[in-house]
Design an enzyme around this catalytic site. Structure first.
Site, mmCIF file in Angstrom:
data_model
loop_
_atom_site.group_PDB
_atom_site.id
_atom_site.type_symbol
_atom_site.label_atom_id
_atom_site.label_comp_id
_atom_site.label_asym_id
_atom_site.label_seq_id
_atom_site.Cartn_x
_atom_site.Cartn_y
_atom_site.Cartn_z
ATOM 1 N N HIS A 148 0.837 -1.202 0.000
ATOM 2 C CA HIS A 148 0.000 0.000 0.000
ATOM 3 C C HIS A 148 0.875 1.256 0.000
ATOM 4 O O HIS A 148 0.605 2.213 -0.720
ATOM 5 C CB HIS A 148 -0.873 0.060 1.258
ATOM 6 C CG HIS A 148 -1.872 -1.041 1.408
ATOM 7 N ND1 HIS A 148 -1.975 -1.804 2.545
ATOM 8 C CD2 HIS A 148 -2.835 -1.507 0.568
ATOM 9 C CE1 HIS A 148 -2.955 -2.682 2.410
ATOM 10 N NE2 HIS A 148 -3.481 -2.546 1.219
ATOM 11 N N LYS A 164 -17.323 -6.532 7.437
ATOM 12 C CA LYS A 164 -16.069 -7.228 7.734
ATOM 13 C C LYS A 164 -15.737 -7.061 9.214
ATOM 14 O O LYS A 164 -16.076 -6.050 9.821
ATOM 15 C CB LYS A 164 -14.919 -6.628 6.918
ATOM 16 C CG LYS A 164 -14.929 -7.036 5.450
ATOM 17 C CD LYS A 164 -13.636 -6.559 4.791
ATOM 18 C CE LYS A 164 -13.615 -6.865 3.301
ATOM 19 N NZ LYS A 164 -12.445 -6.263 2.646
ATOM 20 N N ARG A 194 -2.203 -6.240 -8.129
ATOM 21 C CA ARG A 194 -1.072 -7.137 -7.875
ATOM 22 C C ARG A 194 -0.925 -8.176 -8.969
ATOM 23 O O ARG A 194 0.088 -8.286 -9.611
ATOM 24 C CB ARG A 194 -1.244 -7.834 -6.522
ATOM 25 C CG ARG A 194 -0.842 -6.989 -5.363
ATOM 26 C CD ARG A 194 -1.397 -7.518 -4.095
ATOM 27 N NE ARG A 194 -2.851 -7.426 -4.100
ATOM 28 C CZ ARG A 194 -3.620 -7.629 -3.054
ATOM 29 N NH1 ARG A 194 -3.080 -7.979 -1.910
ATOM 30 N NH2 ARG A 194 -4.917 -7.497 -3.116
ATOM 31 N N SER A 230 -2.748 -7.725 3.202
ATOM 32 C CA SER A 230 -3.023 -7.533 4.636
ATOM 33 C C SER A 230 -3.435 -8.853 5.273
ATOM 34 O O SER A 230 -3.029 -9.157 6.402
ATOM 35 C CB SER A 230 -4.142 -6.504 4.829
ATOM 36 O OG SER A 230 -3.753 -5.259 4.325
HETATM 37 P P1 ADP Z 1 -9.775 -3.747 -0.068
HETATM 38 O O1 ADP Z 1 -10.370 -4.498 1.072
HETATM 39 O O2 ADP Z 1 -10.584 -2.585 -0.519
HETATM 40 O O3 ADP Z 1 -9.266 -4.583 -1.214
HETATM 41 P P2 ADP Z 1 -7.046 -3.421 0.771
HETATM 42 O O4 ADP Z 1 -6.605 -2.615 1.936
HETATM 43 O O5 ADP Z 1 -6.831 -4.891 0.827
HETATM 44 O O6 ADP Z 1 -8.549 -3.020 0.594
HETATM 45 O O7 ADP Z 1 -6.381 -2.867 -0.540
HETATM 46 C C1 ADP Z 1 -6.533 -1.545 -0.969
HETATM 47 C C2 ADP Z 1 -5.979 -1.393 -2.366
HETATM 48 O O8 ADP Z 1 -4.574 -1.643 -2.340
HETATM 49 C C3 ADP Z 1 -6.529 -2.373 -3.394
HETATM 50 O O9 ADP Z 1 -6.608 -1.704 -4.630
HETATM 51 C C4 ADP Z 1 -5.514 -3.460 -3.450
HETATM 52 O O10 ADP Z 1 -5.526 -4.123 -4.704
HETATM 53 C C5 ADP Z 1 -4.246 -2.654 -3.265
HETATM 54 N N1 ADP Z 1 -3.143 -3.461 -2.727
HETATM 55 C C6 ADP Z 1 -3.168 -4.288 -1.670
HETATM 56 N N2 ADP Z 1 -1.960 -4.858 -1.463
HETATM 57 C C7 ADP Z 1 -1.148 -4.382 -2.442
HETATM 58 C C8 ADP Z 1 0.216 -4.613 -2.821
HETATM 59 N N3 ADP Z 1 0.989 -5.484 -2.164
HETATM 60 N N4 ADP Z 1 0.695 -3.934 -3.885
HETATM 61 C C9 ADP Z 1 -0.105 -3.091 -4.566
HETATM 62 N N5 ADP Z 1 -1.395 -2.846 -4.292
HETATM 63 C C10 ADP Z 1 -1.921 -3.479 -3.243
#
Ligand code: ADP
Length: 166
Positions: free
Chosen positions: A17, A41, A90, A129
């Site tokens: 992120h 969630k 990703r 995450s």
């Molecule tokens: P959500 O529950 O909305 O998917 P996340 O916090 O998991 O929220 O992710 C937020 C955004 O960050 C999403 O667009 C996700 O694809 C992106 N993201 C998560 N992990 C990574 C990573 N390792 N590299 C790039 N983008 C990521």
């Protein structure tokens, strides 16, 4: 002024992120990192905790603002007068889901809200995450996944949970 929203759960924020946030901050005058308060969630960290973690993790980037929102992204975006959302991609597995959300948001907003995708840097392509939480739950090493202060907070959460389980 060109602003963009980076919405997500950020439970917790990872280096993946933060990589997207850093790159977006170079492209836009302001990036509003927005923590989704999703009652469907059960998060590890409360919305307030996630906002505070993100504020601390981005304190060196001047054009980042951290907020939270609930409800539809299009309504929140309209309320703060921003029409660009940023999402990270990703792998191909993210693509179908993200495309669907982006197209739905475009439709629901009457064409106002566009989504820009940033592809992950390769070293973070594996990071999520949920993966971080699973590793920490079993006391594995998450130091390459999240900033040190975040790792401490994640371990602390699980320590309390495990204590309660006895
Ligand atoms: P959500 O529950 O909305 O998917 P996340 O916090 O998991 O929220 O992710 C937020 C955004 O960050 C999403 O667009 C996700 O694809 C992106 N993201 C998560 N992990 C990574 C990573 N390792 N590299 C790039 N983008 C990521």
């Amino acid at each position: 002024m060109h602003a963009a929203i980076y919405p997500g759960s950020f439970d917790p924020v990872t280096f993946g992120h933060l990589d997207i946030i850093n790159r977006a901050a170079e492209m836009f005058d302001e990036v509003i990192v927005s923590v989704l308060d999703n009652c469907n969630k059960t998060p590890l960290f409360s919305v307030e905790e996630r906002v505070n973690i993100l504020k601390k993790a981005t304190e060196d980037i001047p054009n980042i603002r951290v907020e939270s929102f609930s409800g539809l992204l299009i309504d929140y975006a309209k309320s703060i007068d921003v029409n660009i959302a940023i999402r990270g991609l990703r792998a191909i597995t993210d693509f179908e889901y993200e495309l669907q959300i982006a197209q739905t948001n475009k439709l629901l907003s009457g064409g106002a809200l566009d989504t820009i995708f940033l592809t992950t840097s390769l070293e973070y392509a594996y990071l999520s995450s949920s993966g971080v939480k699973e590793i920490a739950y079993f006391n594995g090493d998450i130091s390459k996944c999240v900033p040190d202060f975040v790792a401490d907070m994640v371990y602390e959460k699980y320590r309390h949970k495990n204590d309660k389980r006895g």
